[in-house]
Design a protein around this motif. Structure first.
Motif, mmCIF file in Angstrom:
data_model
loop_
_atom_site.group_PDB
_atom_site.id
_atom_site.type_symbol
_atom_site.label_atom_id
_atom_site.label_comp_id
_atom_site.label_asym_id
_atom_site.label_seq_id
_atom_site.Cartn_x
_atom_site.Cartn_y
_atom_site.Cartn_z
ATOM 1 N N ASN A 193 0.800 -1.223 0.000
ATOM 2 C CA ASN A 193 0.000 0.000 0.000
ATOM 3 C C ASN A 193 0.835 1.275 0.000
ATOM 4 O OD1 ASN A 193 -2.377 -1.369 -0.029
ATOM 5 N ND2 ASN A 193 -2.792 -1.175 2.156
ATOM 6 N N GLY A 194 2.085 1.185 0.381
ATOM 7 C CA GLY A 194 2.880 2.397 0.451
ATOM 8 C C GLY A 194 4.345 2.084 0.591
ATOM 9 N N LYS A 195 5.178 2.990 0.118
ATOM 10 C CA LYS A 195 6.625 2.836 0.203
ATOM 11 C C LYS A 195 7.168 3.964 1.064
ATOM 12 C CE LYS A 195 7.179 -0.505 -2.942
ATOM 13 N NZ LYS A 195 7.877 -1.776 -2.712
ATOM 14 N N LEU A 196 7.967 3.617 2.054
ATOM 15 C CA LEU A 196 8.513 4.670 2.893
ATOM 16 C C LEU A 196 9.748 4.183 3.640
ATOM 17 C CD1 LEU A 196 7.576 4.342 6.243
ATOM 18 C CD2 LEU A 196 5.403 4.402 5.064
ATOM 19 N N VAL A 197 10.532 5.137 4.059
ATOM 20 C CA VAL A 197 11.653 4.900 4.969
ATOM 21 C C VAL A 197 11.399 5.754 6.190
ATOM 22 C CG1 VAL A 197 14.118 5.234 5.366
ATOM 23 C CG2 VAL A 197 13.329 4.330 3.176
ATOM 24 N N PHE A 198 11.375 5.124 7.341
ATOM 25 C CA PHE A 198 11.058 5.840 8.581
ATOM 26 C C PHE A 198 11.886 5.271 9.717
ATOM 27 C CE2 PHE A 198 8.635 5.883 12.584
ATOM 28 C CZ PHE A 198 8.564 7.247 12.793
ATOM 29 N N LEU A 199 12.456 6.156 10.523
ATOM 30 C CA LEU A 199 13.246 5.742 11.674
ATOM 31 C C LEU A 199 12.567 6.205 12.943
ATOM 32 C CD1 LEU A 199 15.269 5.674 9.280
ATOM 33 C CD2 LEU A 199 17.055 6.253 10.915
ATOM 34 N N VAL A 210 11.536 1.389 9.378
ATOM 35 C CA VAL A 210 10.886 0.909 8.164
ATOM 36 C C VAL A 210 11.806 1.271 7.011
ATOM 37 C CG1 VAL A 210 8.859 1.040 6.683
ATOM 38 C CG2 VAL A 210 8.603 1.259 9.158
ATOM 39 N N LEU A 211 12.324 0.264 6.331
ATOM 40 C CA LEU A 211 13.310 0.463 5.272
ATOM 41 C C LEU A 211 12.749 -0.059 3.949
ATOM 42 C CD1 LEU A 211 16.407 -0.761 7.318
ATOM 43 C CD2 LEU A 211 15.739 1.622 6.914
ATOM 44 N N ASN A 212 11.696 0.585 3.494
ATOM 45 C CA ASN A 212 11.048 0.240 2.243
ATOM 46 C C ASN A 212 10.484 -1.178 2.289
ATOM 47 O OD1 ASN A 212 10.102 0.778 -0.311
ATOM 48 N ND2 ASN A 212 12.027 0.318 -1.348
ATOM 49 N N ASP A 213 11.209 -2.169 1.791
ATOM 50 C CA ASP A 213 10.706 -3.544 1.782
ATOM 51 C C ASP A 213 11.166 -4.355 2.991
ATOM 52 O OD1 ASP A 213 9.308 -3.324 -0.687
ATOM 53 O OD2 ASP A 213 11.221 -3.439 -1.742
#
Length: 283
Positions: A193-199, A210-213
């Motif tokens: 549902n969405g692509k993101l990078v989050f620390l 969260v490192l994309n896949d």
């Protein structure tokens, strides 16, 4: 501001002459920032949603953090990870490289043909870079100085300039790392549902990225007697076989959707508190 005259933050002996060092390895964010009009990347923060977000063409980079030798070493760690895990886990012809355990919402892949020390060093490199760099994505990510130094020492013990040298260096070696962890990925990468990078910032004891896949969940100092909120499959013992969580599409999307809601709630609270108005992303 750091310059080329400063020492490399990893080896602390060579000049930090490397520019444009990726904080998060570029292959991880490749699916985020495709070419043409198929996808665009944006950086944003939940406490600056009153400011315009501009498109980005590459994931975060920083200058004068590493020397060329240490940058090459991190490239080795990334290549080994791609060759031994990132690529085979998606290849139906290579599924026998893993032992599989079925669970209701996911599978567990045991990395039987992968030196666990190599994976732990790769994850350590991401956590360490996130802690010492100051780009938009990671500038609020902080760890205890002792933890950062412990990771630096672990990384330096096995610094190598090529895959063959690296494999020889880690062969038969043992290392205890300062964190336990989970690593979760998804097979249906084109259907999320969405692509993101989050620390997760300020994660001195435990947190997640969260490192994309991939989702990396980590727990520092797991044996200090304190109660932990996060349960992890993999310990810091480099002799233990790595267990990789492979999430089903519905469970993965639920995780990402829940994170998006949390982002939105935090951003709204900031706007309400500051009396500000949301500014849409630039298109």
């Amino acid at each position: 501001m750091r310059t080329a005259n400063d020492l490399c933050l990893l080896c602390k002996s060579n000049a930090a002459d490397k520019t444009n060092s990726h904080v998060i390895p570029s292959f991880i964010t490749k699916g985020l920032l495709m070419t043409g009009e198929r996808a665009r990347g944006y950086t944003f923060s939940t406490d600056s949603v009153d400011k315009k977000s501009k498109p980005v063409q590459s994931s975060d980079k920083e200058d004068f953090i590493l020397c060329s030798d240490c940058e090459s070493y991190f490239g080795v760690l990334e290549t080994v990870f791609c060759n031994k895990l990132n690529n085979p886990i998606l290849d139906i012809r290579k599924q026998d490289q893993f032992e599989w355990i079925d669970e209701p919402e996911q599978k567990i892949a045991l990395l039987i043909n992968y030196n666990g020390l190599a994976l732990r060093l790769f994850l350590t490199s991401i956590l360490w870079r996130s802690a010492v760099c100051n780009t938009h994505t990671v500038h609020r990510f902080t760890l205890q100085e002792a933890t950062v130094e412990a990771m630096r020492i672990c990384l330096m013990e096995f610094r190598s300039q090529g895959i063959r040298e690296f494999n020889d260096t880690i062969e038969g070696k043992q290392q205890t790392f300062p964190f336990n962890f989970d690593l979760t990925t998804i097979i249906e990468r084109g259907h999320t549902n969405g692509k993101l990078v989050f620390l997760h910032p300020n994660a001195d004891e435990e947190g997640f990225m969260v490192l994309n896949d991939y989702i990396l969940t980590y727990q520092f100092h797991p044996n200090d007697g304190k109660a932990k909120l996060i349960q992890t499959l993999n310990s810091g013992d480099s002799n233990q076989v790595i267990k990789l969580k492979v999430s089903r599409i519905e469970a993965w999307n639920q995780i990402i959707d829940e994170l998006k809601v949390k982002f939105a709630e935090k951003a709204k609270a900031y706007l309400d508190r500051e009396g500000k108005t949301y500014v849409p992303m630039v298109k």
